[in-house]
Design a protein around this motif. Structure first.
Motif, PDB file in Angstrom:
ATOM      1  N   ALA A  14      -1.587 -46.704  44.900  1.00 60.53           N
ATOM      2  CA  ALA A  14      -1.111 -45.523  45.626  1.00 60.53           C
ATOM      3  C   ALA A  14      -1.970 -45.244  46.849  1.00 60.53           C
ATOM      4  O   ALA A  14      -1.471 -44.877  47.919  1.00 60.53           O
ATOM      5  N   GLU A  15      -3.285 -45.484  46.721  1.00 58.71           N
ATOM      6  CA  GLU A  15      -4.195 -45.277  47.854  1.00 58.71           C
ATOM      7  C   GLU A  15      -3.903 -46.279  48.971  1.00 58.71           C
ATOM      8  O   GLU A  15      -3.905 -45.928  50.154  1.00 58.71           O
ATOM      9  N   LEU A  16      -3.660 -47.539  48.575  1.00 60.28           N
ATOM     10  CA  LEU A  16      -3.327 -48.555  49.575  1.00 60.28           C
ATOM     11  C   LEU A  16      -2.011 -48.240  50.277  1.00 60.28           C
ATOM     12  O   LEU A  16      -1.874 -48.430  51.493  1.00 60.28           O
ATOM     13  N   ARG A  17      -1.021 -47.751  49.502  1.00 58.67           N
ATOM     14  CA  ARG A  17       0.246 -47.380  50.119  1.00 58.67           C
ATOM     15  C   ARG A  17       0.071 -46.244  51.122  1.00 58.67           C
ATOM     16  O   ARG A  17       0.694 -46.233  52.182  1.00 58.67           O
ATOM     17  N   ALA A  18      -0.774 -45.288  50.781  1.00 58.16           N
ATOM     18  CA  ALA A  18      -1.039 -44.177  51.704  1.00 58.16           C
ATOM     19  C   ALA A  18      -1.697 -44.670  52.988  1.00 58.16           C
ATOM     20  O   ALA A  18      -1.376 -44.220  54.093  1.00 58.16           O
ATOM     21  N   LYS A  19      -2.635 -45.637  52.852  1.00 57.78           N
ATOM     22  CA  LYS A  19      -3.294 -46.183  54.034  1.00 57.78           C
ATOM     23  C   LYS A  19      -2.296 -46.938  54.916  1.00 57.78           C
ATOM     24  O   LYS A  19      -2.332 -46.831  56.153  1.00 57.78           O
ATOM     25  N   VAL A  20      -1.401 -47.725  54.272  1.00 58.24           N
ATOM     26  CA  VAL A  20      -0.403 -48.462  55.034  1.00 58.24           C
ATOM     27  C   VAL A  20       0.518 -47.513  55.784  1.00 58.24           C
ATOM     28  O   VAL A  20       0.851 -47.714  56.960  1.00 58.24           O
ATOM     29  N   THR A  21       0.945 -46.434  55.097  1.00 57.80           N
ATOM     30  CA  THR A  21       1.812 -45.449  55.751  1.00 57.80           C
ATOM     31  C   THR A  21       1.110 -44.791  56.933  1.00 57.80           C
ATOM     32  O   THR A  21       1.707 -44.590  58.008  1.00 57.80           O
ATOM     33  N   LYS A  22      -0.169 -44.491  56.769  1.00 54.74           N
ATOM     34  CA  LYS A  22      -0.934 -43.855  57.837  1.00 54.74           C
ATOM     35  C   LYS A  22      -1.088 -44.784  59.037  1.00 54.74           C
ATOM     36  O   LYS A  22      -0.951 -44.365  60.198  1.00 54.74           O
ATOM     37  N   GLU A  23      -1.366 -46.078  58.766  1.00 52.53           N
ATOM     38  CA  GLU A  23      -1.508 -47.039  59.849  1.00 52.53           C
ATOM     39  C   GLU A  23      -0.194 -47.248  60.584  1.00 52.53           C
ATOM     40  O   GLU A  23      -0.167 -47.424  61.810  1.00 52.53           O
ATOM     41  N   ARG A  24       0.926 -47.243  59.812  1.00 45.49           N
ATOM     42  CA  ARG A  24       2.235 -47.387  60.457  1.00 45.49           C
ATOM     43  C   ARG A  24       2.519 -46.213  61.376  1.00 45.49           C
ATOM     44  O   ARG A  24       3.039 -46.386  62.491  1.00 45.49           O
ATOM     45  N   GLU A  25       2.183 -45.014  60.926  1.00 45.19           N
ATOM     46  CA  GLU A  25       2.392 -43.826  61.766  1.00 45.19           C
ATOM     47  C   GLU A  25       1.528 -43.877  63.020  1.00 45.19           C
ATOM     48  O   GLU A  25       1.975 -43.533  64.116  1.00 45.19           O
ATOM     49  N   ARG A  26       0.271 -44.333  62.858  1.00 46.44           N
ATOM     50  CA  ARG A  26      -0.629 -44.419  64.017  1.00 46.44           C
ATOM     51  C   ARG A  26      -0.141 -45.473  65.008  1.00 46.44           C
ATOM     52  O   ARG A  26      -0.174 -45.279  66.224  1.00 46.44           O
ATOM     53  N   HIS A  27       0.347 -46.605  64.478  1.00 43.14           N
ATOM     54  CA  HIS A  27       0.864 -47.658  65.347  1.00 43.14           C
ATOM     55  C   HIS A  27       2.104 -47.182  66.105  1.00 43.14           C
ATOM     56  O   HIS A  27       2.263 -47.459  67.307  1.00 43.14           O
ATOM     57  N   ALA A  28       2.987 -46.442  65.418  1.00 41.55           N
ATOM     58  CA  ALA A  28       4.175 -45.914  66.090  1.00 41.55           C
ATOM     59  C   ALA A  28       3.794 -44.910  67.170  1.00 41.55           C
ATOM     60  O   ALA A  28       4.390 -44.885  68.254  1.00 41.55           O
ATOM     61  N   ALA A  29       2.782 -44.091  66.888  1.00 43.17           N
ATOM     62  CA  ALA A  29       2.326 -43.118  67.889  1.00 43.17           C
ATOM     63  C   ALA A  29       1.728 -43.821  69.101  1.00 43.17           C
ATOM     64  O   ALA A  29       1.954 -43.422  70.251  1.00 43.17           O
ATOM     65  N   ASN A  30       0.960 -44.913  68.869  1.00 42.16           N
ATOM     66  CA  ASN A  30       0.375 -45.666  69.978  1.00 42.16           C
ATOM     67  C   ASN A  30       1.450 -46.329  70.830  1.00 42.16           C
ATOM     68  O   ASN A  30       1.355 -46.368  72.059  1.00 42.16           O
TER      69      ASN A  30
END
Length: 356
Positions: A14-30
């Motif tokens: 669950a922690e890894l999934r949260a990190k992946v979701t966060k990185e995807r959001e950051r990449h989309a924002a960039n």
């Protein structure tokens, strides 16, 4: 124990999934920010000033600018602009790679506007590429390209477009323009004849001179334009129709560039063209007279630069320059002002280096 291990593995998953979701959001924002920054350049203009005899490239962006890198395939003379808030850094030319001019303008203050002032040498076509870097992350670069024709320092000052069929009125207007030009200065004449059309020659003229319209007016059979060289003030008259073109100018160099470029365009279009050149007896003397004030100015600048170091050293040793002539006092004050400006720029560079 097995249940505890499964619970631990599920928590890590669950922690890894949260990190992946966060990185995807950051990449989309960039990606969104990069797109917005790449579209942030809202205005780019370049114009030729007849009064100053130079180009001015104006860039305005919606965000603050960090730097602007300038690359040119032809040599440029970069001039100082008092309103600029950017520091100019020049790099050695790399002719093997086609980079005749390499420079960087780094903004010292928060600004979204930048102006670049330069002169170009006529003779060959070139391209200027401006790489605009914003101050906000991500620092994506926007590229602006400006094409320079072989006679880039000429500017259109008047035009007499042909209308309808080739009439006597159009011919009389062109003749009066040429006569007025020939009466005011010693002009040479370049005449081209062949089986080309007026629209074909118009496209050839667009490749060598700026400000020429993309197309002639509908149903026009002649074209006539008047140009002025921004540095020397020489004039060029162009008149053409089907199968014939007459170019009149008081500069031999301008006519030579026109001849080479137009012949290259005709050869590329597989058109056979004959050339008749009529040189004015006083053309060479006139060109020398036009160039002489600029040569005198350059010689005076070279003399002032040569005397500047010696006078500055004398001023430091004596401590008083009141006994010198007014000309030498002006040279010392100019030299001191340049040194103070250079020291200020070096201090600003050191400050930026420490901040980085």
């Amino acid at each position: 124990s097995l249940t505890a291990r499964m619970a631990k593995e599920q928590a890590e998953l669950a922690e890894l999934r949260a990190k992946v979701t966060k990185e995807r959001e950051r990449h989309a924002a960039n990606q969104h920010a990069a797109l917005s920054v790449s579209q942030s350049v809202v205005d780019v203009r370049h114009r030729l000033s007849l009064q100053e005899g130079c180009f001015v490239l104006f860039v305005e962006a919606a965000v603050s600018l960090f730097a602007l890198a300038l690359q040119s395939t032809v040599p440029l003379v970069l001039l100082d602009l008092p309103s600029n808030v950017a520091i100019l850094s020049k790099s050695p030319a790399d002719l093997a790679s086609g980079n005749a001019t390499l420079a960087t303008y780094r903004c010292q203050e928060s600004t979204n506007r930048l102006s670049i002032k330069f002169r170009a040498r006529e003779g060959i076509a070139g391209k200027i590429s401006a790489y605009i870097i914003p101050a906000i992350p991500p620092k994506t670069c926007s590229v602006i390209e400006v094409q320079l024709p072989p006679l880039c320092m000429h500017q259109m000052v008047s035009s007499i477009p042909g209308g309808g069929s080739a009439s006597q009125q159009d011919a009389s207007q062109a003749d009066s323009l040429v006569q007025q030009l020939q009466q005011s200065r010693p002009c040479s004449e370049l005449v081209l004849q062949g089986n080309f059309s007026v629209h074909a020659f118009h496209s050839w003229l667009r490749d060598v001179l700026p400000d020429v319209p993309t197309h002639l007016p509908a149903n026009s059979s002649t074209g006539s334009y008047l140009f002025k060289q921004s540095q020397l003030g020489t004039m060029l008259s162009c008149w053409y129709t089907d199968g014939q073109a007459k170019l009149v100018c008081d500069s031999i160099t301008t006519l030579a560039i026109l001849q080479n470029t137009l012949l290259a365009s005709a050869t590329a279009a597989k058109q056979q063209v004959s050339i008749r050149y009529q040189l004015h007896p006083q053309a060479l003397q006139h060109c020398c007279g036009v160039l002489w004030p600029f040569l005198e100015e350059q010689r005076a600048l070279a003399r002032r630069k040569k005397l500047g170091g010696a006078l500055q050293e004398l001023h430091m040793q004596e401590g008083d320059a009141s006994f010198l002539a007014r000309e030498y006092k002006d040279i010392i004050s100019t030299q001191s002002g340049k040194e103070n400006t250079q020291n200020g720029q070096d201090a600003a560079d050191d400050t930026q280096g420490l901040d980085a």
